[in-house]
Design a protein around this motif. Structure first.
Motif, short mmCIF file in Angstrom:
data_model
loop_
_atom_site.label_atom_id
_atom_site.label_comp_id
_atom_site.label_asym_id
_atom_site.label_seq_id
_atom_site.Cartn_x
_atom_site.Cartn_y
_atom_site.Cartn_z
N VAL A 1 0.85 -1.18 0.00
CA VAL A 1 0.00 0.00 0.00
C VAL A 1 0.89 1.24 0.00
O VAL A 1 1.73 1.41 0.90
CB VAL A 1 -0.93 0.03 1.23
CG1 VAL A 1 -1.82 1.27 1.19
CG2 VAL A 1 -1.77 -1.24 1.32
N ALA A 2 0.73 2.09 -1.00
CA ALA A 2 1.48 3.35 -1.04
C ALA A 2 0.75 4.39 -0.20
O ALA A 2 -0.38 4.77 -0.51
CB ALA A 2 1.61 3.85 -2.48
N VAL A 3 1.35 4.81 0.90
CA VAL A 3 0.76 5.82 1.77
C VAL A 3 1.45 7.15 1.49
O VAL A 3 2.67 7.27 1.67
CB VAL A 3 0.90 5.44 3.25
CG1 VAL A 3 0.23 6.48 4.13
CG2 VAL A 3 0.29 4.07 3.51
N LEU B 1 1.27 14.98 7.17
CA LEU B 1 2.33 14.07 7.60
C LEU B 1 1.88 13.22 8.78
O LEU B 1 2.16 12.01 8.84
CB LEU B 1 3.59 14.85 7.99
CG LEU B 1 4.41 15.49 6.87
CD1 LEU B 1 5.59 16.25 7.46
CD2 LEU B 1 4.90 14.44 5.88
N ALA B 2 1.18 13.84 9.72
CA ALA B 2 0.70 13.11 10.90
C ALA B 2 -0.31 12.04 10.50
O ALA B 2 -0.26 10.89 10.98
CB ALA B 2 0.09 14.07 11.91
N SER B 3 -1.23 12.37 9.60
CA SER B 3 -2.22 11.39 9.15
C SER B 3 -1.55 10.24 8.43
O SER B 3 -1.85 9.06 8.67
CB SER B 3 -3.24 12.06 8.22
OG SER B 3 -4.11 12.92 8.93
N ALA B 4 -0.61 10.55 7.53
CA ALA B 4 0.06 9.51 6.76
C ALA B 4 0.87 8.59 7.66
O ALA B 4 0.87 7.36 7.47
CB ALA B 4 0.96 10.14 5.70
N ALA B 5 1.58 9.16 8.63
CA ALA B 5 2.37 8.34 9.55
C ALA B 5 1.47 7.41 10.34
O ALA B 5 1.80 6.21 10.54
CB ALA B 5 3.18 9.23 10.48
N VAL C 1 -1.50 6.24 9.50
CA VAL C 1 -2.03 5.22 8.60
C VAL C 1 -0.97 4.17 8.30
O VAL C 1 -1.22 2.96 8.39
CB VAL C 1 -2.56 5.87 7.30
CG1 VAL C 1 -2.86 4.80 6.24
CG2 VAL C 1 -3.81 6.69 7.59
N ALA C 2 0.25 4.62 7.92
CA ALA C 2 1.30 3.67 7.57
C ALA C 2 1.70 2.80 8.76
O ALA C 2 1.86 1.57 8.62
CB ALA C 2 2.52 4.43 7.03
N VAL D 1 4.36 1.37 1.73
CA VAL D 1 5.38 2.08 0.98
C VAL D 1 5.14 3.57 1.22
O VAL D 1 4.17 4.15 0.72
CB VAL D 1 5.30 1.74 -0.52
CG1 VAL D 1 6.33 2.56 -1.31
CG2 VAL D 1 5.51 0.25 -0.73
N ARG D 2 6.01 4.18 2.01
CA ARG D 2 5.80 5.56 2.43
C ARG D 2 6.38 6.53 1.41
O ARG D 2 7.58 6.48 1.11
CB ARG D 2 6.43 5.80 3.81
CG ARG D 2 5.86 4.88 4.89
CD ARG D 2 6.61 5.03 6.19
NE ARG D 2 6.21 4.02 7.15
CZ ARG D 2 5.72 4.27 8.36
NH1 ARG D 2 5.56 5.53 8.76
NH2 ARG D 2 5.38 3.29 9.17
N LEU D 3 5.51 7.40 0.90
CA LEU D 3 5.91 8.44 -0.03
C LEU D 3 5.50 9.79 0.54
O LEU D 3 4.43 9.91 1.14
CB LEU D 3 5.26 8.23 -1.40
CG LEU D 3 5.58 6.92 -2.13
CD1 LEU D 3 4.70 6.77 -3.35
CD2 LEU D 3 7.05 6.89 -2.53
#
Length: 316
Positions: free
Chosen positions: A6-8, A21-25, A27-28, A39-41
């Motif tokens: 999953v690309a986050v 950034l906080a939401s993505a972190a 979720v990942a 896969v953190r982008l």
């Protein structure tokens, strides 16, 4: 357990970079604990794509990374992300994604367009005027108003104006985030959020409503959202008639905008009924954000919510 990639995507070239950034972190991290290969982008404030090691990879590298994944999970709030930009990129790259398509993101991000859609559905909104820099001098203050950018989030650039002296600074603050500004009458009512989840089979799941408790005469602005611990009440104490009216209006907006995944629809509940405030097609997504907390009230954990969103986005 699953090894699905999953690309986050987090960050973004806008004023909501840090929130994204906080939401993505969140979720990942949660997907990884559930066994997914996240896969953190990141898109930095200059618009440069970066990989997990913070190395610049350019757009071509980002598309390559996206295509290596089964699904993308865009977590950019605000312009150049939530407005359909990332959905369009995923669509062109032929990568399934979690969340709304381009059209829904663009309409939901545009508060003026959202008001027009609500009006067509018979859903009340605050009376307001659309201003640009060229026409702002012609606006005359006559009563308390809320000034906000048309397309921005996290309540940045939003000001409650109580007197004529405050109008100019409020307009400047809003124009700092957008070339178009909305000036709305102040609505007196309870602030109620409704989360709508669209499932692959076409059904709609509505989480228990959340009430944001703010002091009398104040608004839920950026400082109130992020400067302390907001007072959320879940489920919001509502009678059956109000609950049904709010849920009906929320699902109506979700469907009319063409949303997918989960969206948060924000209202003021007045003596005359619900008044739409705005629609968030990519709402905040840490475990403490409104939407995850609303679904947690049903017994659905943050991890379970993310898993459901990913599975529904995957090709059948």
């Amino acid at each position: 357990m699953t090894s699905t990639r999953v690309a986050v995507i987090g960050g973004g070239r806008n004023c909501e970079h840090e929130v994204s950034l906080a939401s993505a972190a969140a979720v990942a991290d949660t997907l990884e604990r559930a066994g997914y290969d996240a896969v953190r982008l990141t898109i930095d404030p200059a618009g440069v794509w970066r990989d997990r090691e913070d190395r610049p990879i350019a757009l071509a590298g980002a598309v390559h990374a996206l295509r290596s994944c089964a699904v993308a999970f865009p977590m950019l709030h605000g312009p150049h992300g939530e407005d359909g930009t990332l959905a369009a990129l995923c669509d062109l790259a032929d990568v399934p994604w979690v969340g709304s398509p381009l059209g829904a993101g663009a309409l939901g991000m545009d508060k003026w367009a959202t008001k027009l859609v609500a009006g067509a559905l018979g859903i009340a909104t605050a009376p307001g005027r659309l201003l640009t820099r060229a026409g702002a001098d012609a606006y005359t203050f006559t009563h308390p108003v809320v000034v906000k950018p048309v397309a921005a989030g996290s309540s940045l650039g939003v000001t409650l104006v109580r007197d004529a002296a405050g109008l100019g600074p409020a307009l400047d603050a809003a124009f700092a985030h957008d070339a178009r500004v909305l000036v709305e009458d102040l609505v007196t009512g309870r602030e109620i959020d409704v989360a709508v989840l669209g499932r692959r089979d076409g059904s709609r799941v509505v989480a228990p409503a959340l009430e944001i408790v703010v002091p009398d005469g104040e608004i839920f602005d950026h400082a109130a959202k992020y400067g302390g611990a907001p007072d959320f009440r879940i489920p919001a104490p509502l009678d059956e008639a109000d609950r049904k009216d709010l849920e009906r209006a929320a699902v109506g907006m979700y469907d009319a905008l063409g949303c997918a995944g989960v969206a948060r629809v924000d209202f003021f509940l007045t003596a005359q009924g619900p008044v739409l405030n705005e629609v968030n097609t990519t709402p905040g997504f840490t475990a403490q954000s409104q939407v995850p907390r609303m679904f947690a009230a049903t017994g659905m954990s943050f991890a379970a919510l993310l898993d459901l969103l990913v599975r529904d986005a995957l090709p059948a």
